[in-house]
Design a protein around this motif. Structure first.
Motif, mmCIF file in Angstrom:
data_model
loop_
_atom_site.group_PDB
_atom_site.id
_atom_site.type_symbol
_atom_site.label_atom_id
_atom_site.label_comp_id
_atom_site.label_asym_id
_atom_site.label_seq_id
_atom_site.Cartn_x
_atom_site.Cartn_y
_atom_site.Cartn_z
ATOM 1 N N GLN A 252 0.623 -1.075 0.527
ATOM 2 C CA GLN A 252 -0.230 0.321 -0.406
ATOM 3 C C GLN A 252 0.637 1.292 0.048
ATOM 4 N N ILE A 253 2.363 1.119 0.809
ATOM 5 C CA ILE A 253 2.498 2.627 0.683
ATOM 6 C C ILE A 253 3.406 2.329 -0.680
ATOM 7 N N THR A 254 3.974 1.855 -1.301
ATOM 8 C CA THR A 254 5.079 1.655 -1.923
ATOM 9 C C THR A 254 3.902 2.122 -3.389
ATOM 10 N N SER A 255 2.425 1.399 -3.778
ATOM 11 C CA SER A 255 1.721 1.831 -4.991
ATOM 12 C C SER A 255 1.389 3.018 -4.851
ATOM 13 N N ARG A 256 1.045 3.379 -3.589
ATOM 14 C CA ARG A 256 0.826 5.139 -3.211
ATOM 15 C C ARG A 256 1.386 6.289 -2.637
ATOM 16 N N PRO A 257 2.637 6.660 -3.625
ATOM 17 C CA PRO A 257 3.970 7.282 -3.412
ATOM 18 C C PRO A 257 3.075 8.961 -3.212
ATOM 19 N N TRP A 258 2.299 9.736 -4.044
ATOM 20 C CA TRP A 258 2.146 10.599 -3.393
ATOM 21 C C TRP A 258 1.393 11.530 -2.579
ATOM 22 N N ASP A 259 0.783 9.875 -1.772
ATOM 23 C CA ASP A 259 -0.549 10.590 -0.554
ATOM 24 C C ASP A 259 0.184 9.958 0.743
#
Length: 350
Positions: A252-259
Motif C-alpha cells: 500500500q505504501i509503495t503503490s501510493r507514493p504521492w498520498d
C-alpha cells in the motif's frame, strides 16, 4: 578532555550494532517494504496473526524491545521523578493539550481536501507514545526512570481520555468551527488492553527482574553482567518490529507514493515542533540534559499500534485513515532516530 574528544570516546566504546544503528534501521525499513511489495499475501498473513485485534508479531517485537530497557530502570528512584512537579506538569501539557491540538491544526491546514487522511492523522495525534519512546530515550541517554514514569502517566491518561478527545477533535471542535464532522468508535476497554500488553507486561517483567536479580546476586552483578547481556535485545526487537510493521503495509505504501508524501508533510512538521518545544521547555525550566531529553521524546512520540488499530476497527483496513496511521511510524522512526543524534550533539552544552 574536550567535548569533541569525549564524544569520540563514547562513540568508540559503542558496539557495532549501536554505531551503525541508522544503517540497520534503514535496512529494516527497506526489507519490510520489499517483503510487503514482493511477497504475495504476506501482509494478509501477518494481519491474520492477531488476538482480538492486537497484532501478535508487532506485540512480540515491542515486548522484546521494551523489556531490556525497563529491566535497567532503578525503580527505587521513581519517587524522585514523581516529586518533580515541573516535569510532570510539562509532560501532561505537551502530551494532552499541545500535541492533539497541533496535529488537529496541521491536519486541517495541510490535508483539508483529503478527509480520510486528515482524520487518520488526528487519531495519530491523540495516541500518545507508551512503547517505542522508551528506546529513543535510552539511545539519547535520557533519564530512564523519568521515561518510565511519564510513559505510565500517558498510559493512564490514554485509557481515560482517548475516546473523549477523539469525540472532541473529530466532532465537537469541527462543529464549533463550521467544519465537516466525523466520529470515532473505540472503547476504554480496548485502549486498556493495549496499555496492558505494550506497557504492563514488559514493565512488570523489568521490575521483577531487577527485584529478584538484585536480591539473589546483588546490584553489581545485575547491572554489570545481566543488563549487559540482555541490552542488545532491545535493538533486535526494534529492528524486528520495523520489518513486520512495514511488511504489513509495504504494498500500500509503495503503490501510493504521492498520498504518502502528502501525509508525511504534516507529520514531519509535527515531530519537529513537538520535540523542539519539549526540548526548549526543558531548557527553560532548567531540568538538565537527561530529563529535558526525556520530556522532548515523550512529547514527540506516538502510539502507532493503537492509532492503526483504532483506524482499522472504525474505518476498515483499506481505509485512508488506516493508511495515515501506517505512514506515522514510516516517518516517526527515521525522524526520531535523527533526533537521537541531535540530542547527543547537544549534550555537552547542557
Amino acid at each position: 578532555m574536550t567535548s569533541t574528544q569525549a564524544r569520540r570516546a563514547r562513540v568508540a566504546g559503542l558496539s557495532t550494532l549501536d554505531r551503525l544503528l541508522p544503517v540497520w534501521i534503514g535496512a529494516a525499513m527497506l526489507a519490510g517494504l520489499l517483503l510487503g511489495r514482493l511477497v504475495p499475501g504476506i501482509g494478509s498473513a501477518l494481519s491474520a496473526i492477531e488476538l482480538d485485534g492486537v497484532s501478535l508479531p508487532i506485540a512480540l517485537g515491542l515486548l522484546v524491545m521494551m523489556y531490556p530497557v525497563l529491566a535497567k530502570v532503578r525503580y527505587d528512584r521513581l519517587r524522585d521523578v514523581t516529586a518533580d512537579r515541573k516535569l510532570m506538569a510539562s509532560s501532561l501539557v505537551l502530551n494532552w493539550l499541545a500535541g492533539p491540538a497541533l496535529m488537529f491544526a496541521l491536519a486541517w491546514l495541510l490535508l483539508a481536501d483529503l478527509p480520510e487522511y486528515r482524520t487518520g492523522l488526528i487519531i495519530v495525534g491523540l495516541a500518545r507514545c507508551i512503547a517505542m519512546v522508551i528506546i529513543w530515550n535510552d539511545l539519547a541517554c535520557g533519564d530512564r526512570e523519568a521515561a518510565a514514569v511519564l510513559v505510565a502517566l500517558n498510559s493512564l491518561f490514554q485509557v481515560v481520555c482517548f475516546a473523549l478527545l477523539g469525540w472532541f477533535y473529530l466532532s465537537v471542535l469541527p462543529g464549533w468551527l463550521g467544519l465537516p464532522q466525523t466520529g470515532i468508535d473505540v472503547s476504554p476497554v480496548h485502549i486498556a488492553k493495549s496499555v496492558v500488553i505494550f506497557l504492563g507486561i514488559p514493565l512488570l517483567a523489568g521490575y521483577l527482574s531487577r527485584r529478584l536479580g538484585e536480591r539473589a546476586k546483588g546490584r553489581d552483578w545485575y547491572e554489570g553482567r545481566f543488563v549487559t547481556r540482555i541490552g542488545p535485545w532491545a535493538l533486535y526487537g526494534l529492528l524486528f518490529t520495523i520489518v513486520i510493521l512495514f511488511a504489513l503495509q509495504g504494498h500500500q505504501i509503495t503503490s501510493r507514493p504521492w498520498d504518502v508524501a502528502r501525509i508525511a508533510l504534516p507529520l514531519l512538521v509535527y515531530f519537529a515542533i513537538m520535540w523542539a518545544g519539549g526540548y526548549a521547555l526543558g531548557v527553560l525550566l532548567r531540568m538538565g540534559y537527561a530529563r529535558t531529553t526525556t520530556l522532548a521524546f515523550t512529547a514527540a512520540g506516538n502510539n502507532f499500534e493503537l492509532a492503526i488499530a483504532v483506524a482499522i476497527a472504525t474505518y476498515g483496513a483499506a481505509s485512508g485513515q488506516a493508511l495515515a496511521g501506517v505512514v506515522g511510524p514510516l516517518i516517526e522512526v527515521p525522524v526520531l532516530v535523527a533526533l537521537v543524534y541531535v540530542s547527543l550533539a547537544l549534550r555537552p552544552r547542557l
